[in-house]
Scaffold this active site. Sequence first.
Site, PDB file in Angstrom:
ATOM      1  N   LEU A 138       0.865  -1.176   0.000  1.00  0.00           N
ATOM      2  CA  LEU A 138       0.000   0.000   0.000  1.00  0.00           C
ATOM      3  C   LEU A 138       0.901   1.224   0.000  1.00  0.00           C
ATOM      4  O   LEU A 138       1.989   1.208   0.581  1.00  0.00           O
ATOM      5  CB  LEU A 138      -0.900   0.024   1.251  1.00  0.00           C
ATOM      6  CG  LEU A 138      -1.927  -1.099   1.399  1.00  0.00           C
ATOM      7  CD1 LEU A 138      -2.660  -0.962   2.734  1.00  0.00           C
ATOM      8  CD2 LEU A 138      -2.918  -1.103   0.250  1.00  0.00           C
ATOM      9  N   ASP A 139       0.447   2.286  -0.642  1.00  0.00           N
ATOM     10  CA  ASP A 139       1.215   3.528  -0.615  1.00  0.00           C
ATOM     11  C   ASP A 139       1.360   4.015   0.819  1.00  0.00           C
ATOM     12  O   ASP A 139       0.542   3.682   1.701  1.00  0.00           O
ATOM     13  CB  ASP A 139       0.529   4.603  -1.454  1.00  0.00           C
ATOM     14  CG  ASP A 139       0.460   4.240  -2.926  1.00  0.00           C
ATOM     15  OD1 ASP A 139       1.325   3.457  -3.368  1.00  0.00           O
ATOM     16  OD2 ASP A 139      -0.449   4.725  -3.613  1.00  0.00           O
ATOM     17  N   LYS A 140       2.367   4.834   1.051  1.00  0.00           N
ATOM     18  CA  LYS A 140       2.666   5.338   2.400  1.00  0.00           C
ATOM     19  C   LYS A 140       1.433   5.875   3.118  1.00  0.00           C
ATOM     20  O   LYS A 140       1.207   5.582   4.286  1.00  0.00           O
ATOM     21  CB  LYS A 140       3.726   6.434   2.296  1.00  0.00           C
ATOM     22  CG  LYS A 140       4.026   7.148   3.602  1.00  0.00           C
ATOM     23  CD  LYS A 140       4.988   8.300   3.391  1.00  0.00           C
ATOM     24  CE  LYS A 140       5.204   9.086   4.671  1.00  0.00           C
ATOM     25  NZ  LYS A 140       6.084  10.264   4.454  1.00  0.00           N
ATOM     26  N   THR A 142      -1.855   5.475   2.148  1.00  0.00           N
ATOM     27  CA  THR A 142      -3.075   4.687   2.001  1.00  0.00           C
ATOM     28  C   THR A 142      -3.191   3.777   3.211  1.00  0.00           C
ATOM     29  O   THR A 142      -2.223   3.117   3.600  1.00  0.00           O
ATOM     30  CB  THR A 142      -3.044   3.851   0.712  1.00  0.00           C
ATOM     31  OG1 THR A 142      -2.984   4.727  -0.414  1.00  0.00           O
ATOM     32  CG2 THR A 142      -4.280   2.977   0.593  1.00  0.00           C
ATOM     33  N   ARG A 237      -5.488   5.710  -7.762  1.00  0.00           N
ATOM     34  CA  ARG A 237      -5.231   7.148  -7.825  1.00  0.00           C
ATOM     35  C   ARG A 237      -5.104   7.614  -9.276  1.00  0.00           C
ATOM     36  O   ARG A 237      -5.659   8.652  -9.661  1.00  0.00           O
ATOM     37  CB  ARG A 237      -3.971   7.473  -7.032  1.00  0.00           C
ATOM     38  CG  ARG A 237      -4.076   7.091  -5.553  1.00  0.00           C
ATOM     39  CD  ARG A 237      -2.719   7.045  -4.870  1.00  0.00           C
ATOM     40  NE  ARG A 237      -2.090   8.365  -4.836  1.00  0.00           N
ATOM     41  CZ  ARG A 237      -0.851   8.561  -4.405  1.00  0.00           C
ATOM     42  NH1 ARG A 237      -0.114   7.545  -3.979  1.00  0.00           N
ATOM     43  NH2 ARG A 237      -0.344   9.786  -4.401  1.00  0.00           N
TER      44      ARG A 237
END
Length: 323
Positions: A138-140, A142, A237
Amino acid sequence: MTQNIELIGKISESQIGQRLDQALAECFSDYSRSRIKEWILADNVTLDGRVANKPREKVVGGESVVVRAALEEEVISRPQEIPLNIVYEDEHILVINKPADFVVHPGAGNHDGTVLNALLYHCPEIVSVPRAGIVHRLDKDTTGLMVVAKTVPAQTHLVAQLQAREITREYEAIALGTMTAGGLVDEPIGRHPQRRTHMAVTEIGKPAVTHYRIREKFRAHTRLRLRLETGRTHQIRVHMAHLGHPLVGDPLYSGRPRPVKGWSEELRNFLKQFKRQALHAAMLRLEHPITGEVMQWQAPIPTDMVKLTELLREDTQVHGMDY
């Protein structure tokens, strides 16, 4: 410390005409393009069984790729006592609910304080599993659910499920603008040609499919439920921005939100201070890699997104949908 690795993949039809080093950097995104170029020059790469040692060689699509190389670890991650919100754990896997502002894997500028460092402390034996068992990221900023393999067999099975699109991942999000209906985005995603930290919809990208449906409409925003078929970097995104409805707070793809007449000072300030993408991995369903049992977990919506939803709902109740 040296580790012998073998990477197996296939050049996709969407990569026709790319340089070999570029195509392999997309196929094996855990490794830098410069490292892959070194492997090519060292005769460590084969295409359809023949040695390919020219980084500038153009790929034609469909080639089978094998990389066999000795990997010198650049950074040896160390265990760190960082709390993890563990939703489920047994001897084979664990599922965590990741908060915002928590990097998953060490990288440039983030060698410590990551999910990987926390996993090495919580489960020391996971050091023998590639990438400390991290199957998907997961992105930082998210939030939400991630599955981690504690053993090599578990990781092997989970990666196979992921590649076969048999793991279900659903997300909650709040997007800019009022959307009229749900749908599907089937657009390839690759590295942005100018902005190397960005991804973009591009013809030479990898296939990417996102399903979305409307959960709630507000005056100038929409709450969404999304399901991934594929798992490209920044996929939701990028796809929502491509539709013209980027996520609230997205620092890369949303731009500056346009204030709406009649917003309360509280809503205006809250949106101004919302510094992360409003995206949460809310549901995860998979087949247990060892027992075969179908398992599913839910993660409650984080408080910042709950508060934003309440403020947007109040605004819509006061002013209606017209603005």
